[in-house]
Scaffold this active site. Sequence first.
Site, PDB file in Angstrom:
ATOM      1  N   GLY A 143      -8.745  -9.045  -0.837  1.00  0.00           N
ATOM      2  CA  GLY A 143      -7.488  -9.345  -0.144  1.00  0.00           C
ATOM      3  C   GLY A 143      -6.931 -10.724  -0.420  1.00  0.00           C
TER       4      GLY A 143
ATOM      5  N   GLY B 223     -13.137  -4.399   0.264  1.00  0.00           N
ATOM      6  CA  GLY B 223     -14.535  -3.981   0.391  1.00  0.00           C
ATOM      7  C   GLY B 223     -14.926  -2.954  -0.649  1.00  0.00           C
TER       8      GLY B 223
ATOM      9  N   ARG C 215       0.824  -1.221   0.000  1.00  0.00           N
ATOM     10  CA  ARG C 215       0.000   0.000   0.000  1.00  0.00           C
ATOM     11  C   ARG C 215       0.850   1.260   0.000  1.00  0.00           C
ATOM     12  NH1 ARG C 215      -4.800  -2.280   3.913  1.00  0.00           N
ATOM     13  NH2 ARG C 215      -6.136  -2.884   2.185  1.00  0.00           N
TER      14      ARG C 215
ATOM     15  N   LYS D 238     -17.364 -17.324   2.238  1.00  0.00           N
ATOM     16  CA  LYS D 238     -18.780 -17.105   2.556  1.00  0.00           C
ATOM     17  C   LYS D 238     -19.596 -16.562   1.405  1.00  0.00           C
ATOM     18  CE  LYS D 238     -18.428 -16.430   7.463  1.00  0.00           C
ATOM     19  NZ  LYS D 238     -18.341 -15.423   8.495  1.00  0.00           N
TER      20      LYS D 238
HETATM   21  P1  AMP Z   1     -13.066 -14.518   1.433  1.00  0.00           P
HETATM   22  O1  AMP Z   1     -12.405 -13.565   2.366  1.00  0.00           O
HETATM   23  O2  AMP Z   1     -14.534 -14.689   1.648  1.00  0.00           O
HETATM   24  O3  AMP Z   1     -12.697 -14.286  -0.018  1.00  0.00           O
HETATM   25  O4  AMP Z   1     -12.495 -15.957   1.817  1.00  0.00           O
HETATM   26  C1  AMP Z   1     -11.153 -16.314   1.738  1.00  0.00           C
HETATM   27  C2  AMP Z   1     -10.939 -17.539   2.578  1.00  0.00           C
HETATM   28  O5  AMP Z   1     -11.735 -18.605   2.092  1.00  0.00           O
HETATM   29  C3  AMP Z   1      -9.516 -18.051   2.557  1.00  0.00           C
HETATM   30  O6  AMP Z   1      -8.951 -17.846   3.819  1.00  0.00           O
HETATM   31  C4  AMP Z   1      -9.666 -19.541   2.257  1.00  0.00           C
HETATM   32  O7  AMP Z   1      -8.887 -20.351   3.092  1.00  0.00           O
HETATM   33  C5  AMP Z   1     -11.128 -19.781   2.546  1.00  0.00           C
HETATM   34  N1  AMP Z   1     -11.645 -20.977   1.857  1.00  0.00           N
HETATM   35  C6  AMP Z   1     -11.576 -21.269   0.554  1.00  0.00           C
HETATM   36  N2  AMP Z   1     -12.100 -22.494   0.317  1.00  0.00           N
HETATM   37  C7  AMP Z   1     -12.511 -22.987   1.493  1.00  0.00           C
HETATM   38  C8  AMP Z   1     -13.116 -24.203   1.898  1.00  0.00           C
HETATM   39  N3  AMP Z   1     -13.390 -25.153   1.019  1.00  0.00           N
HETATM   40  N4  AMP Z   1     -13.393 -24.370   3.211  1.00  0.00           N
HETATM   41  C9  AMP Z   1     -13.095 -23.390   4.085  1.00  0.00           C
HETATM   42  N5  AMP Z   1     -12.523 -22.215   3.774  1.00  0.00           N
HETATM   43  C10 AMP Z   1     -12.218 -22.012   2.495  1.00  0.00           C
END
Ligand code: AMP
Length: 398
Positions: A356, A379, A35, A199
């Site tokens: 991120g 975000g 950054r 999520k």
């Molecule tokens: P996000 O911040 O929502 O983009 O999520 C990123 C996170 O999703 C990373 O830390 C990954 O480890 C997690 N992730 C990806 N695939 C899976 C999975 N199958 N089960 C649990 N966590 C996951």
Amino acid sequence: MRTIKNVNFNGKKVLVRVDFNVPFDKQGNISDDTRIREALPTINKLVSDGASVILMAHLGRPKKGGFEAEFTLKPVAEYLSKLLGKQVVFTQELLGKEVSDLASSLKKGDVMLLENIRFYPEETKGGEELAKQLSLLGDAYVNDAFGAAHREHSSTAVIAKYFPNDKYFGLLMENEVVNLNKLMNNAEHPFTAVIGGSKISSKIGILESLLDKADNLVIGGGMRYTFYKALGHTIGNSLCEDDKIQTAQLLMQKAEEKGVNLYLPCDSVVAKEFSNEAETMYIDSMDIPDGWEGMDIGEKSIKQYCEVVLQSKTILWNGPMGVFEFPAFAKATNEIAKAVAKATVDNRAFSAIGGGDSVAAINQSGFADKVSYISTGGGAMLEFLEGKTLPGIAAIEN
Ligand code: AMP
């Protein structure tokens, strides 16, 4: 677009909002300086014009109101001094006589960094008085903090009104706005969005908005299990948001109505527990047995997803395909990174990476320099792509 590019700031005092919200390691050293480096083109342009530059930034989320040693920007000022090869003036205060005297004494080419702006609780409330007081320090205002552009804070948005004719996008902001606009309003087809991460709840807005833009919606990561469950499959111990099962159903229904190809992985790599050393198994279906947890998408899905990516002219990638932080489950994420890079270099596709974890993933895969554009905003990028108006952008444009 009101950008600093074609303006000469010689002799002006320019207030610049930057995003210096960097991580520190346990020894107190800056562990990722991206950054800070990304703000350099704007700072250097102003310095070479002969402006004096007054930087405003935040670090972390101070809560007490007032100075907190843990969140001081002093180490950032020292680091920036090294990068610029000149001493950055650092003020422990934000407002008051000492600061305004220092600001007035700045010479052409000098750079000053104000202490963490969030030591003033008014900042995050968008306080008018704070914005007004800050505005008195400069002749012009530049916003180069895309990562904070979705916040209507004193220094990111409110302050702009005190510079009706002297407010500009910094070079980083300009690059973000140009690229994201291209993605959302001027994308060449086929347009493929690869969306992963943990999520579904944090991605609903972007998924909805992409249903009107993209030809292919390629789903991976932990959020796919909510879709599996919605389709009546078993998911073992995999991640699932039960309150979003209906949302997943609706998204699939809308995709069908709008003629968007929504891809779900047809196979998985599963593990006995959430660990890199866990016992693993390959599952050639969408049904995960009891006692197992989905950790990565399988070989067949990787092959299919890479083929879709390689046939695309525009690619947006947000969110890893699996638990890529564990090398045992990073394969799909690395293969997607490779395919996005190949589509960009060989097929001249326009590729954008954001959020991120996707940025960390593309860096980890070693293909970061082979994609068209990496967004600095997590975000902020998501909100932009959801079609929301970002206060930090609107404040400059209007
Ligand atoms: P996000 O911040 O929502 O983009 O999520 C990123 C996170 O999703 C990373 O830390 C990954 O480890 C997690 N992730 C990806 N695939 C899976 C999975 N199958 N089960 C649990 N966590 C996951």
